[in-house]
Design an enzyme around this catalytic site. Structure first.
Site, mmCIF file in Angstrom:
data_model
loop_
_atom_site.group_PDB
_atom_site.id
_atom_site.type_symbol
_atom_site.label_atom_id
_atom_site.label_comp_id
_atom_site.label_asym_id
_atom_site.label_seq_id
_atom_site.Cartn_x
_atom_site.Cartn_y
_atom_site.Cartn_z
ATOM 1 N N LYS A 4 0.850 -1.192 0.000
ATOM 2 C CA LYS A 4 0.000 0.000 0.000
ATOM 3 C C LYS A 4 0.883 1.238 0.000
ATOM 4 C CE LYS A 4 -1.891 2.789 2.785
ATOM 5 N NZ LYS A 4 -1.777 3.962 1.909
ATOM 6 N N GLU A 58 -1.066 7.585 -0.533
ATOM 7 C CA GLU A 58 -2.030 8.067 -1.533
ATOM 8 C C GLU A 58 -1.456 9.185 -2.402
ATOM 9 O OE1 GLU A 58 -6.635 8.122 -1.088
ATOM 10 O OE2 GLU A 58 -5.710 9.035 0.669
ATOM 11 N N GLY A 114 6.684 5.132 8.278
ATOM 12 C CA GLY A 114 5.857 6.323 8.334
ATOM 13 C C GLY A 114 6.050 7.017 9.666
ATOM 14 N N GLU A 150 3.377 8.404 15.111
ATOM 15 C CA GLU A 150 1.972 8.382 15.551
ATOM 16 C C GLU A 150 1.202 7.218 14.901
ATOM 17 O OE1 GLU A 150 0.128 12.047 14.539
ATOM 18 O OE2 GLU A 150 -1.813 11.446 15.370
ATOM 19 N N GLY A 176 2.570 4.649 13.482
ATOM 20 C CA GLY A 176 3.252 3.422 13.923
ATOM 21 C C GLY A 176 2.671 2.871 15.213
ATOM 22 N N GLU A 194 9.510 1.441 10.876
ATOM 23 C CA GLU A 194 10.543 2.459 10.598
ATOM 24 C C GLU A 194 9.845 3.797 10.725
ATOM 25 O OE1 GLU A 194 13.616 1.855 10.175
ATOM 26 O OE2 GLU A 194 13.647 -0.278 9.676
ATOM 27 N N CYS A 233 13.471 10.891 6.896
ATOM 28 C CA CYS A 233 13.449 10.451 8.296
ATOM 29 C C CYS A 233 14.821 10.564 8.931
ATOM 30 C CB CYS A 233 12.957 9.014 8.363
ATOM 31 S SG CYS A 233 13.854 7.928 7.273
ATOM 32 N N GLU A 261 9.667 16.421 15.054
ATOM 33 C CA GLU A 261 10.116 16.171 13.687
ATOM 34 C C GLU A 261 9.415 17.173 12.771
ATOM 35 O OE1 GLU A 261 8.748 12.577 11.657
ATOM 36 O OE2 GLU A 261 10.782 12.321 10.900
#
Ligand code: NAD
Length: 456
Positions: A155, A158, A208, A211, A213, A230, A264, A357
């Site tokens: 996935k 989007e 991603g 939050e 995660g 990750e 990241c 971040e």
């Protein structure tokens, strides 16, 4: 009428493509296809599976320019960077083509017979990836997953689904059997969440935000799914006064403004020892104001736009009226989600810009006095993904590297990612490792078998 997803080009804000937006039914259908393909794919002989991965690597190289152009337009990244990313995708498949024939087990001395271990594939694995390095991060997961004999539902984000869709076609033409790789383009809140909850999915590999995660780890607990995460980062770039300051300052912008800061591993906290701060800041200003920000398809461009209007608003909130802006680079006017590279200095370690971040081209500079303070400040974060240490004293650099709570460090360099070395975080930057030999652990289960040989 299917729900339509408009995919934008961040440099122009124009619609690049319209796609049907998938929902939970499409996820269920993709999992069913992957489950149906699993028995045959795991049974493919190791050398034949290796050949398929090698063919995918060669096919990506053959389609390098097409894929790079698609990625550059959809993610807004400089075309030169996009080419480098496609080279890495090809390298990942070449590297993991060596794995099917090297998934070794152990023989273990026991009484009464023989015991040995096997590395078995998990089954259907769900891969959920972000928009910043769309095909590259997907490849980090697909390479070891497919090499180990799993089948995949991918996935993509989007905002950036185009290279994943094209890659699936290219991989099929290169010999990947039908159903082994399935791409579902839809929202995280429905498609992603359904993959996490689906009882037929054995594992989720997620890249991603921290939050999301957290919610994935919680959701996966219901079916005891394997999970690797990750997540975010707030990585330090620690510059000691005894470092080659010119080299450290010249390299620092690339380490935080690369991919417009949407990385990241961005070294977004630059820690500088006080005696070096004036010299370092002068050199940094020259380097930052020289960054060429503009059209991702211009060969000279070094930094493109942010991914979306929402991302630009979030990043902008860190550079409000009271922010201690030391200097900024340039950014184009007009359509496109542009944001000028920005350096804030001095920044208190507890300021929001030093703790959260930002995921955009904003760096904070924090002064420190000595080695002990540098380590304390560098570790003063919930994250622990990456970081750099610049020093002319090798022993000090190694001491600091040992003391930092981070998964990927470099000394007198800002590199984080190599296909052959493990990548992943400490603390709330996640768990599990991608790339290198370690990634295979996350896509296999260890099975122990005992064969009785002695008469009973
Ligand atoms: P995100 O967490 O919003 O989305 C990532 C993916 O998760 C997308 O495909 C999204 O659709 C999906 N998703 C969202 N909600 C979901 C849910 N409830 N259930 C299942 N899936 C869901 O992240 P993003 O904004 O796309 O990417 C930026 C973040 O990714 C940053 O925090 C960055 O640090 C992190 N990142 C980490 C690494 C790494 O390797 N550690 C690499 C790149 C990006």
């Amino acid at each position: 009428m299917p729900d339509v997803l408009e995919v934008l080009e961040p440099a122009t804000e124009a619609v690049l493509e319209e796609l049907p937006r998938a929902g939970e039914e499409e996820v269920d259908a993709a999992v069913a296809r992957a489950a149906a393909a699993f028995p045959a794919w795991r049974a493919v002989s190791p050398s034949d599976r290796a050949n398929v991965l090698r063919a995918i690597s060669a096919a990506v190289t053959a389609h390098r320019e097409e894929l790079a152009l698609l990625e550059a337009r959809n993610a807004g990244k400089p075309i030169g960077d996009a080419r480098g990313e496609m080279d890495m995708v090809a390298q990942v498949f070449a590297y993991y083509s060596g794995s099917p024939e090297r998934l070794l087990g152990d023989t273990i001395p026991v009484s009464g017979g023989q015991a040995w271990t096997l590395r078995e594939p998990l089954g259907v694995v769900g891969l959920i990836v972000p928009w910043n390095f769309p095909l590259t991060i997907a490849a980090w997961k697909m390479g070891p997953a497919l090499a180990a004999g799993n089948t995949v539902v991918l996935k993509p984000a989007e905002l950036t689904p185009l290279t994943a869709l094209r890659f699936a076609q290219i991989a099929g033409e290169a010999g990947l059997p039908e159903g082994v790789l399935n791409v579902v383009v839809g929202p995280g809140s429905t498609c992603g969440a359904r993959l996490v909850a689906h009882p037929g999915v054995a594992k989720i590999a997620f890249t991603g935000s921290t939050e999301v995660g957290r919610s994935i780890a919680a959701g996966a607990a219901q079916t005891i799914k394997r999970v690797t995460l990750e997540l975010g980062g707030k990585s330090p770039n620690v510059v000691f006064a005894d470092a080659d300051l010119a080299a450290a300052a010249a390299a620092a912008p690339g380490a935080v403004f690369g991919n417009a800061g949407q990385d990241c591993c961005a070294r977004s906290r630059i820690l500088v020892q006080r005696p070096a701060i004036d010299e370092f800041m002068s050199a940094l200003e020259r380097a930052v104001t020289a960054i060429r920000v503009g059209d991702p398809l211009d060969e000279a461009t070094e930094m493109g736009p942010l991914i979306s209007a929402g991302q630009r608003a979030t990043v902008g909130s860190f550079v409000d009226d009271g922010a201690p802006v030391a200097f900024r680079g340039a950014a184009p006017d007009g359509p496109g989600f542009w944001f000028a590279p920005t350096v804030l200095c001095p920044v208190e370690p507890d300021a929001r810009a030093a703790r959260e971040e930002i995921f955009g081209p904003v760096a904070v500079v924090i002064p420190f006095d000595d080695e002990e303070e540098a380590v304390r400040l560098a570790n003063d974060t919930i994250y622990g993904l990456s970081g750099s240490i610049w020093s002319g004293d090798g022993a000090r650099a190694l001491r600091v590297a040992r003391a930092l709570d981070a998964g990927v460090l470099s000394i007198n360099s800002n590199t984080s990612v190599r296909v052959s070395t493990p990548f992943g975080g400490f603390k709330q930057s996640g768990y599990g490792r991608e790339l290198g030999p370690h990634a295979l652990d996350a896509y296999t289960e260890v099975k122990s078998i005992f064969y009785a040989t002695d008469p009973t």
